[in-house]
Design a protein around this motif. Structure first.
Motif, PDB file in Angstrom:
ATOM      1  N   TRP A 107      -0.107 -68.421  17.483  1.00 25.80           N
ATOM      2  CA  TRP A 107       0.607 -69.556  16.910  1.00 25.80           C
ATOM      3  C   TRP A 107       1.511 -69.034  15.801  1.00 25.80           C
ATOM      4  CZ3 TRP A 107       0.841 -74.431  18.676  1.00 25.80           C
ATOM      5  CH2 TRP A 107      -0.105 -74.807  19.648  1.00 25.80           C
ATOM      6  N   VAL A 108       2.788 -69.370  15.876  1.00 25.55           N
ATOM      7  CA  VAL A 108       3.788 -68.878  14.930  1.00 25.55           C
ATOM      8  C   VAL A 108       4.243 -70.037  14.043  1.00 25.55           C
ATOM      9  CG1 VAL A 108       6.034 -67.764  14.644  1.00 25.55           C
ATOM     10  CG2 VAL A 108       4.531 -67.112  16.556  1.00 25.55           C
ATOM     11  N   ARG A 109       4.135 -69.839  12.734  1.00 27.65           N
ATOM     12  CA  ARG A 109       4.527 -70.869  11.762  1.00 27.65           C
ATOM     13  C   ARG A 109       5.819 -70.460  11.054  1.00 27.65           C
ATOM     14  NH1 ARG A 109       3.830 -71.461   6.159  1.00 27.65           N
ATOM     15  NH2 ARG A 109       3.806 -73.639   5.467  1.00 27.65           N
ATOM     16  N   ASN A 110       6.800 -71.340  11.118  1.00 24.85           N
ATOM     17  CA  ASN A 110       8.085 -71.158  10.434  1.00 24.85           C
ATOM     18  C   ASN A 110       8.755 -69.830  10.782  1.00 24.85           C
ATOM     19  OD1 ASN A 110       7.609 -73.618   9.232  1.00 24.85           O
ATOM     20  ND2 ASN A 110       7.104 -72.787   7.220  1.00 24.85           N
ATOM     21  N   GLY A 111       8.421 -69.289  11.960  1.00 27.93           N
ATOM     22  CA  GLY A 111       9.026 -68.043  12.405  1.00 27.93           C
ATOM     23  C   GLY A 111       8.656 -66.844  11.566  1.00 27.93           C
ATOM     24  N   GLU A 112       7.611 -66.971  10.704  1.00 33.11           N
ATOM     25  CA  GLU A 112       7.301 -65.900   9.757  1.00 33.11           C
ATOM     26  C   GLU A 112       5.877 -65.372   9.853  1.00 33.11           C
ATOM     27  OE1 GLU A 112      10.226 -67.693   6.231  1.00 33.11           O
ATOM     28  OE2 GLU A 112       8.034 -67.845   6.071  1.00 33.11           O
ATOM     29  N   LEU A 113       4.952 -66.193  10.333  1.00 34.20           N
ATOM     30  CA  LEU A 113       3.545 -65.807  10.339  1.00 34.20           C
ATOM     31  C   LEU A 113       2.923 -66.162  11.685  1.00 34.20           C
ATOM     32  CD1 LEU A 113       1.068 -64.745   8.791  1.00 34.20           C
ATOM     33  CD2 LEU A 113       0.686 -67.093   7.982  1.00 34.20           C
ATOM     34  N   ALA A 114       2.312 -65.172  12.343  1.00 31.42           N
ATOM     35  CA  ALA A 114       1.692 -65.374  13.649  1.00 31.42           C
ATOM     36  C   ALA A 114       0.179 -65.224  13.520  1.00 31.42           C
ATOM     37  CB  ALA A 114       2.240 -64.370  14.654  1.00 31.42           C
ATOM     38  N   ALA A 115      -0.565 -66.220  14.014  1.00 30.43           N
ATOM     39  CA  ALA A 115      -2.021 -66.228  13.874  1.00 30.43           C
ATOM     40  C   ALA A 115      -2.689 -66.283  15.238  1.00 30.43           C
ATOM     41  CB  ALA A 115      -2.466 -67.418  13.043  1.00 30.43           C
ATOM     42  N   ARG A 116      -3.825 -65.587  15.351  1.00 29.97           N
ATOM     43  CA  ARG A 116      -4.603 -65.643  16.591  1.00 29.97           C
ATOM     44  C   ARG A 116      -5.221 -67.026  16.772  1.00 29.97           C
ATOM     45  NH1 ARG A 116      -8.707 -60.712  16.192  1.00 29.97           N
ATOM     46  NH2 ARG A 116      -9.276 -61.438  18.293  1.00 29.97           N
ATOM     47  N   VAL A 117      -5.677 -67.630  15.657  1.00 33.32           N
ATOM     48  CA  VAL A 117      -6.299 -68.956  15.709  1.00 33.32           C
ATOM     49  C   VAL A 117      -5.626 -69.846  14.680  1.00 33.32           C
ATOM     50  CG1 VAL A 117      -8.428 -70.278  15.470  1.00 33.32           C
ATOM     51  CG2 VAL A 117      -8.500 -67.956  16.408  1.00 33.32           C
ATOM     52  N   LEU A 118      -5.317 -71.061  15.088  1.00 33.39           N
ATOM     53  CA  LEU A 118      -4.705 -72.046  14.210  1.00 33.39           C
ATOM     54  C   LEU A 118      -5.696 -73.186  14.000  1.00 33.39           C
ATOM     55  CD1 LEU A 118      -2.100 -73.106  12.765  1.00 33.39           C
ATOM     56  CD2 LEU A 118      -1.526 -74.219  14.936  1.00 33.39           C
ATOM     57  N   VAL A 119      -5.920 -73.564  12.749  1.00 35.50           N
ATOM     58  CA  VAL A 119      -6.805 -74.683  12.417  1.00 35.50           C
ATOM     59  C   VAL A 119      -5.969 -75.797  11.815  1.00 35.50           C
ATOM     60  CG1 VAL A 119      -8.793 -75.444  11.067  1.00 35.50           C
ATOM     61  CG2 VAL A 119      -8.754 -73.132  12.031  1.00 35.50           C
ATOM     62  N   GLY A 120      -5.955 -76.941  12.475  1.00 29.88           N
ATOM     63  CA  GLY A 120      -5.215 -78.099  11.986  1.00 29.88           C
ATOM     64  C   GLY A 120      -6.071 -78.909  11.036  1.00 29.88           C
ATOM     65  N   ALA A 121      -5.711 -78.875   9.751  1.00 29.26           N
ATOM     66  CA  ALA A 121      -6.495 -79.539   8.716  1.00 29.26           C
ATOM     67  C   ALA A 121      -5.618 -80.389   7.808  1.00 29.26           C
ATOM     68  CB  ALA A 121      -7.252 -78.498   7.890  1.00 29.26           C
ATOM     69  N   GLY A 122      -4.516 -80.876   8.333  1.00 27.15           N
ATOM     70  CA  GLY A 122      -3.538 -81.592   7.522  1.00 27.15           C
ATOM     71  C   GLY A 122      -3.704 -83.085   7.484  1.00 27.15           C
ATOM     72  N   GLY A 123      -4.894 -83.588   7.772  1.00 25.99           N
ATOM     73  CA  GLY A 123      -5.121 -85.024   7.705  1.00 25.99           C
ATOM     74  C   GLY A 123      -4.584 -85.767   8.910  1.00 25.99           C
ATOM     75  N   HIS A 124      -4.530 -87.083   8.797  1.00 20.20           N
ATOM     76  CA  HIS A 124      -4.141 -87.938   9.919  1.00 20.20           C
ATOM     77  C   HIS A 124      -2.762 -87.580  10.459  1.00 20.20           C
ATOM     78  CE1 HIS A 124      -4.206 -91.611  12.340  1.00 20.20           C
ATOM     79  NE2 HIS A 124      -2.968 -91.857  11.932  1.00 20.20           N
ATOM     80  N   PHE A 125      -1.853 -87.146   9.588  1.00 21.42           N
ATOM     81  CA  PHE A 125      -0.476 -86.869   9.988  1.00 21.42           C
ATOM     82  C   PHE A 125      -0.239 -85.377  10.221  1.00 21.42           C
ATOM     83  CE2 PHE A 125      -0.557 -90.665   7.298  1.00 21.42           C
ATOM     84  CZ  PHE A 125      -0.027 -91.603   8.174  1.00 21.42           C
ATOM     85  N   CYS A 126      -1.276 -84.650  10.488  1.00 24.82           N
ATOM     86  CA  CYS A 126      -1.209 -83.191  10.632  1.00 24.82           C
ATOM     87  C   CYS A 126      -0.233 -82.777  11.747  1.00 24.82           C
ATOM     88  CB  CYS A 126      -2.606 -82.658  10.955  1.00 24.82           C
ATOM     89  SG  CYS A 126      -2.679 -80.858  11.147  1.00 24.82           S
TER      90      CYS A 126
END
Length: 377
Positions: free
Chosen positions: A129-148
């Motif tokens: 999973w690539v965030r903002n084209g800058e950081l790539a993660a093997r596992v992504l955890v969605g913890a941003g609340g109802h509007f995540c």
């Protein structure tokens, strides 16, 4: 492009609990949140001793520099009726300020933090999973609340149009000495006030010098009018000081049993309100947020080297085992089986019954006193 093992999007109780649960895993864990911490977060904010136990928090140590209001029970009423006071005779919960609690949890994660850094782009590339084209993660955890944004990637409709969305609004402010004298609600006995139509409830919770007032309902379209009526009634009955500001903040959540949201997919796990895990009837979100974060951490530590689909299935099984089945619809309950004209009378008699108020509403629905703490962390 930087790489990491685990990227947690959201620094609230769910995300920080996940990162804390991975503190000894030797995995490279990052936490990103669009807010800076400590953040201003209005929330009723009561936590049970089981939450503190699961997180390894000593109450006396925590309260040295933060609000930790002991709660001995609840005052229950239907709006317009007399209250039934349930005093459990011991501390059964604590009132916290989310700005303090969230910051405390986040600081002890040992994770690398990206705060004040919104997620503008999220995509799946080459098994990461690539965030903002800058950081790539093997596992992504969605913890941003109802509007995540991670929940939206998995098909969530975070615009309030999902079935069974509960809409809420609340305000939290520091009372003046005069306001404290004018507030009739006891700090150790928060007030819960159920709507006459039983489609929601309001609350008044004192936390030291601070006061939190809120209302949650299944029908968000009528929320502003209902909230105004609720605040007027609270002031007229002396439960809160007069002249409380009416600029309340809105938020939303989903009950676990009714939520249509996915819990996980390949390389991604949802925790807390992002997964729609609020407790039925009470709408409590902190305990399921903390416990789902810890369960996600355990699943990741044990399964990050397995196929991503296997890890997703293991996490979903762990959540359902902990929080119960997810049929996607509400159980009607006793009042749901009664004719509409009978429901008000039943609610009145139930809430004025000390046995029902104590054993069912307080112990089972709101405080979950029989549920053991999540262990192993």
């Amino acid at each position: 492009m930087e790489r990491c093992d685990v990227l947690v999007l959201g620094g609230g109780p769910a995300g920080s609990s996940c990162a804390w649960g991975l503190r000894d895993s030797r995995l490279d864990v990052r936490v990103a949140d669009r807010a800076t911490f400590p953040r201003d977060k209005a929330c009723a904010g009561w936590i049970t001793p089981q939450v503190l136990s699961a997180l390894g928090i000593e109450p006396e140590a925590y309260r040295k520099e933060r609000v930790l209001q002991p709660i001995r029970g609840l005052s229950l009423a239907r709006q317009g009726d007399l209250a039934t006071v349930v005093d459990c005779g011991e501390v059964v919960s604590f009132g916290i300020r989310r700005s303090e609690f969230d910051h405390f949890l986040l600081e002890r994660t040992n994770a690398r933090l990206y705060l004040g850094d919104p997620t503008l782009d999220l995509r799946r590339e080459a098994g990461r999973w690539v965030r903002n084209g800058e950081l790539a993660a093997r596992v992504l955890v969605g913890a941003g609340g109802h509007f995540c944004p991670v929940a939206r990637e998995l098909g969530a409709r975070a615009d309030g149009s999902e079935p069974a969305t509960v809409h809420a609004c609340e305000i939290e402010f520091e009372m003046t000495p005069a306001q404290q004298r004018a507030c009739a609600v006891r700090p150790d006995l928060p007030a819960l006030v159920f709507g006459r139509d039983l489609r929601g409830y309001g609350w008044v919770l004192r936390k030291g010098d601070w006061l939190n007032i809120g209302l949650g309902r299944r029908d968000g379209r009528d929320l502003p009018r209902r909230t105004d009526e609720f605040l007027t009634w609270l002031g007229a009955t002396g439960r809160i000081p007069t002249g409380v500001a009416r600029q309340l903040r809105r938020h939303a959540y989903l009950f676990h049993a009714e939520s249509p949201r996915a819990l996980a997919a390949e390389g991604v796990l949802l925790v807390g309100d992002a997964a729609g895990l609020a407790c039925a009837r009470s709408g409590e979100g902190i305990r399921p947020a903390v416990e789902s974060g810890l369960l996600a951490a355990r699943t990741i530590a044990e399964g990050i080297r397995r196929p991503p689909a296997d890890m997703a299935r293991a996490y979903a099984r762990a959540l359902l085992q902990r929080f119960g089945a997810r049929p996607g619809r509400a159980r009607p309950g006793l009042t749901g089986r009664l004719p509409a004209s009978w429901r008000g009378a039943f609610a009145h008699h139930a809430l004025t019954s000390r046995w029902f108020a104590s054993r069912i509403v307080v112990d089972r629905w709101f405080l979950h006193r029989r549920d053991p703490a999540l262990g192993g962390f």
